[in-house]
Every structure is written in structure tokens, then in C-alpha cells.
Design a protein around this motif. Structure first.
Motif, PDB file in Angstrom:
ATOM      1  N   ALA A 141     -17.896  10.488 -18.121  1.00  0.00           N
ATOM      2  CA  ALA A 141     -18.114   9.442 -17.420  1.00  0.00           C
ATOM      3  C   ALA A 141     -17.228   9.073 -16.312  1.00  0.00           C
ATOM      4  CB  ALA A 141     -17.837   8.294 -18.647  1.00  0.00           C
ATOM      5  N   LEU A 142     -15.924   9.560 -16.404  1.00  0.00           N
ATOM      6  CA  LEU A 142     -15.076   9.311 -15.301  1.00  0.00           C
ATOM      7  C   LEU A 142     -15.648   9.987 -13.970  1.00  0.00           C
ATOM      8  CD1 LEU A 142     -12.346   8.453 -14.163  1.00  0.00           C
ATOM      9  CD2 LEU A 142     -11.324  10.547 -14.860  1.00  0.00           C
ATOM     10  N   THR A 143     -16.282  10.957 -14.139  1.00  0.00           N
ATOM     11  CA  THR A 143     -16.750  12.048 -12.966  1.00  0.00           C
ATOM     12  C   THR A 143     -18.087  11.140 -12.554  1.00  0.00           C
ATOM     13  OG1 THR A 143     -16.397  13.985 -14.204  1.00  0.00           O
ATOM     14  CG2 THR A 143     -17.939  14.127 -12.534  1.00  0.00           C
ATOM     15  N   THR A 144     -18.793  10.708 -13.458  1.00  0.00           N
ATOM     16  CA  THR A 144     -19.904  10.019 -13.109  1.00  0.00           C
ATOM     17  C   THR A 144     -19.716   8.817 -12.179  1.00  0.00           C
ATOM     18  OG1 THR A 144     -21.163  10.901 -15.081  1.00  0.00           O
ATOM     19  CG2 THR A 144     -22.077   8.857 -13.655  1.00  0.00           C
ATOM     20  N   VAL A 145     -18.712   7.902 -12.956  1.00  0.00           N
ATOM     21  CA  VAL A 145     -18.292   6.595 -12.155  1.00  0.00           C
ATOM     22  C   VAL A 145     -17.719   7.024 -10.871  1.00  0.00           C
ATOM     23  CG1 VAL A 145     -16.998   4.546 -12.274  1.00  0.00           C
ATOM     24  CG2 VAL A 145     -18.394   5.346 -14.525  1.00  0.00           C
ATOM     25  N   GLY A 146     -16.877   8.119 -10.964  1.00  0.00           N
ATOM     26  CA  GLY A 146     -16.251   8.237  -9.914  1.00  0.00           C
ATOM     27  C   GLY A 146     -16.939   8.825  -8.500  1.00  0.00           C
ATOM     28  N   GLN A 147     -18.038   9.689  -8.890  1.00  0.00           N
ATOM     29  CA  GLN A 147     -18.618  10.307  -7.613  1.00  0.00           C
ATOM     30  C   GLN A 147     -20.230  10.128  -7.332  1.00  0.00           C
ATOM     31  OE1 GLN A 147     -16.608  12.405  -6.046  1.00  0.00           O
ATOM     32  NE2 GLN A 147     -14.940  12.101  -7.663  1.00  0.00           N
ATOM     33  N   MET A 148     -20.714   9.516  -8.214  1.00  0.00           N
ATOM     34  CA  MET A 148     -22.139   9.363  -8.257  1.00  0.00           C
ATOM     35  C   MET A 148     -22.589   7.926  -7.761  1.00  0.00           C
ATOM     36  SD  MET A 148     -23.257  12.144  -9.898  1.00  0.00           S
ATOM     37  CE  MET A 148     -23.191  13.078 -11.606  1.00  0.00           C
TER      38      MET A 148
END
Lengths: 241, 241
Positions: A141-148
Motif C-alpha cells: 500500500a505504501l508503495t502504491t500511494v507513494g509512487q503510483m
DNA sequence: CCCCTCCTGTGTCACAGATTAATGCGCGCC
DNA sequence: GGCGCGCATTAATCTGTGACACAGGAGGGG
């Protein structure tokens, strides 16, 4: 149900027992049962709160409230989810659970946790495994919110929710219940309500998902999965020269 | 060292044994030792990888790589951190650890984990507690990246890192080592390198932090903490009329 | 029936932050 | 010394997303 093929230690068929139905294990350790109606937030004041929960029935969401009034939905709560271990250790943010359908929770006494570790290592192991799965989810989730981008976030969020429903046997074909408002999705993905709405419209117009009457239908799983990981068309403009 | 006051079950002094020094416990279960040099990524292919790690010495970072080349730094790895349990269950994204100083890792055999639960419930409990703490951290990170402005994200990130160092006894007054590049910070907070740089300059000019020679100095902890939770001045424009 | 409230849909506009590019600085290496 | 490389810094430009405003629909209650 839950994919345990990757667990190197043993077949975790006992996982299933954590899902939806109250088990002998729960009956032994449970401190009580809690029926929660939609709209009533269940505050969890960190680890000082003496209770831990397992969702038995219904759906809800777990979120943090910020001093400035914003809200981050950390995860959607489905039957089988274990709640409360991760409640605030520092107590800065309010950590809460809110039901979006009528819910039934199995309540554990936090003090029993240590007993569990001494007497039922299998269950303790399951618990740790669940915590690790949750940790993995949060990293994603962090990756998604941070990078997408917004489209990717929505794609990821909807796909994730659908797979979770599917794994739990709650989906009917490409359809699953989705008892959330767009504001909930927005708060989960770090987007504004308006932009979430517009992006959802895009996905609907492209016939990728449909979202109505509290039901989510995945019409084009391939495209959805592709978008969830990588922009379909590369948005890179070519250099001017 | 690590604050265990909130743990309702028992004083977790055994926590300390997980920090920095190799303990009898580690010696018993450890499968080997690993020295990692800066710049060499340590790939963790999900739970199929037979290994788990505990950082003994040095610092590094744990991150996910996306198919489009972007990177999300999930956490900074400090001595005492347990790594590997949360590695990808689904295998979509690459999950890796990279050292930013020379590191020493204690390597465990994943298959021993189950033995641990059967024979050393105390240790198993510690492990679960660590997982819960990590889960809490990730929830906070998600909230920050999802809801906060650049200044707030930076403030939160630096403050968090400093407290972790402080808890581990690695800080000297208001100073602690910070062996990371601005790009690492940017990838951790979901910001671009350039914007991270500009925002850092702002914090430096306001005499809130100083960041140089691999050292982080917190000059104004109060303001930093205030900013980490809530914008100091409300950025709301007043209406034009 | 009207009124009220909650939620979705849509247009307009401003801004925070992304992108790109150029520069400087330290450092190792031939 | 000259060269390349990695990283920090700064400026200029562009864009994705947020903020705001409003319309419409769905319920619910008197």
C-alpha cells in the motif's frame, strides 16, 4: 482459501479456522462478542486497550485520524482479519475501526495473548503469520500511494479488495460486495474525493470495472492488473529533439 | 532501550538482546553471518527464500522495486531490526535490502522458525511484538505519505529516524548518523528528489534540522514534532472577498 | 407532498509537486 | 593535470491533483 503454498513450514490449513466461523480456539480464548452497527467508530486506544478482535462477519475499515481532521484508511476489514495488535504504541494518532455493514467481532483479552504463546504455539504461529501478511500488504500500500498515479492506485485498490473477497469465498464470479463510499476509497489511496470520483468514471467508461449498489464487478481483470503495476501506455513524452 | 512500557504482558527486557549484540539466542538458532557492503542489494525472493535476518551492525534500507523503475523505500534498517518475514508473499514486486554502511547480518534458517515457536515462546512473542511494531510504523508511514505535505513528510521521516537512533543509543545528543542520500529520503516519502532537496533547504534555513557529512542534527525538536503532525500555520487562503 | 441530508457526478481554476536541465563540487583514476 | 562519475543544488516549465462550487438523485421523516 488463503494461499499458504508459500509457507515453508507447514500447510496452514488452520488458517481457515480463523475465517468467518467461530472456532473451538476462539471459543476457548474469547472474552466476549461484539456486534457493531455501521457508523459507530470503535476506538482502539493503543496497546493500553485490553482488547483484541477478530472479525467474524461483516465488513468495515480500519483508519487513523489526524489532528487536522484528515483520515487515512489503513485497511479494509473483512471476516477473518485480526485487529488490535497494531494499535498505536505511541498514541499520536487515533486508531479506529468502523463498520460499514453490521459486523460481528470476536473479542479477545489481550492478557490471554501470552498464555496463547505458551500453550498453543500453532496458533501463535498463525498469528505471527497474519501479522507478517498484514505487514506485506502495508508495504505494498505504501508503495502504491507513494509512487503510483491515481488510475494505478484505484486499480490496485479495487483489485486487492476483490482478490481478498475472492480468497474468502465472498465473491460471486467477477462480482463482490463493496460496502464503501467513494470517500473511503479516496482516504485509503491518498486521493481527494473528487479526483477519486473522476478516476473511477474513467475506469468505468473503459469498461474495466463497475461499481454500483454496493457491488464491485471486475470486467477486465487483465487490464486492471496491468494498470495496478505499471502505466499501460508509457506517459513519457519523447524529447523535443 | 526500546520502550516497552506499553506492553501489557511483561517487561520486555529481552528486547535489548535483539539489539546490536549477538545473543545466546541468536547463536543457537543462527545459520550464519553475513557481511554486506554498501551498494550491493540483497534480494529477498519472498518467503521461498529460506533465510531471515537480524541486523547486528550498520545501517541500510529495505525497499520495493516497481516494474517501471521507481522505488519505494519501505523502512530504514537499523541494528536490531528483523528482516524477511514480510517479504513478498505474492511476488509481484521485488523486495530488497541494501546496505548504506558496511553491515553485519545474523542469518536464520526460516525452517527453524517453527522450532522457535515450540521451544521458546518468549522469543516467539518478541518476534510477534516486533512484527506488530513494524506494522504500526507502516500504518503511520502510509498515513504520512497519503495525507501530508512535503514539509510534514520530511519532518516526520527525520524525526522518526532520529527517535529510532536515539532509542538504540546511537544518537549523540541531538545528533545521529544518517548514511543516506536525498534520493533515499525522497523514495521513502513518495517525493521527487528535487522537491525533497528544496524542502530540506527550507527546514535547514528555518534552523530546524541540519543534514551534512552523513549526520543528522535536530536543532528544533519541538517545531519538528509539531510539523510532523500538523501544518504549523494553516495554509488556507482567505476568501477573495 | 416538501424539506433535509448524504452521496455521486462534473466543471473551473490554482497550486504543490514532477520533470527536465544545467551547474558546481568532491573524489578517484588514468 | 584532465577526465568521468556521483551527488547536491538551483532554476524554469509543465501537469496531475486538490479545492471549491453546484447540480442531481436517493432516501427518510414529518
Amino acid at each position: 482459501m488463503v494461499d499458504c503454498a508459500n509457507c515453508p513450514l507447514r500447510k496452514l490449513d488452520s488458517f481457515e479456522t480463523l475465517n468467518r466461523e467461530e472456532t473451538a480456539f476462539m471459543r476457548r480464548f474469547k472474552h466476549g462478542e461484539l456486534k457493531v452497527d455501521p457508523g459507530t467508530p470503535l476506538l482502539m486506544e493503543g496497546s493500553n486497550s485490553p482488547q483484541l478482535y477478530t472479525a467474524l462477519r461483516g465488513m468495515g475499515l480500519r483508519y487513523k485520524l489526524l489532528p487536522n481532521g484528515k483520515r487515512q484508511v489503513v485497511n479494509f476489514v473483512l471476516p477473518g482479519d485480526f485487529i488490535g495488535l497494531q494499535a498505536g504504541l505511541m498514541g499520536e494518532m487515533q486508531h479506529s475501526v468502523e463498520a460499514t455493514t453490521p459486523m460481528v467481532l470476536c473479542v479477545f483479552d489481550r492478557a490471554e495473548l501470552w498464555t496463547l504463546f505458551k500453550t498453543e504455539p500453532e496458533r501463535a504461529f498463525d498469528l505471527t503469520w497474519l501479522a507478517a501478511m498484514e505487514e506485506h500488504f502495508l508495504g505494498e500500500a505504501l508503495t502504491t500511494v507513494g509512487q503510483m498515479s491515481a488510475v494505478q492506485r484505484l486499480s490496485w485498490g479495487l483489485l486487492r479488495f476483490f482478490s481478498k473477497c475472492h480468497d474468502l469465498g465472498l465473491a460471486d464470479g467477477s462480482r463482490c460486495p463493496f460496502p464503501y463510499r467513494q470517500q473511503d476509497l479516496a482516504d485509503a489511496l491518498g486521493l481527494s474525493l473528487v479526483h477519486t470520483n473522476k478516476t473511477l468514471m474513467k475506469l468505468r467508461q473503459r469498461q474495466i470495472v463497475s461499481l454500483q449498489d454496493g457491488c464491485l464487478t471486475v470486467r477486465d481483470p487483465e487490464t486492471l492488473a496491468k494498470q495496478a503495476l505499471l502505466e499501460v501506455e508509457s506517459p513519457r513524452r519523447r524529447p523535443l529533439i
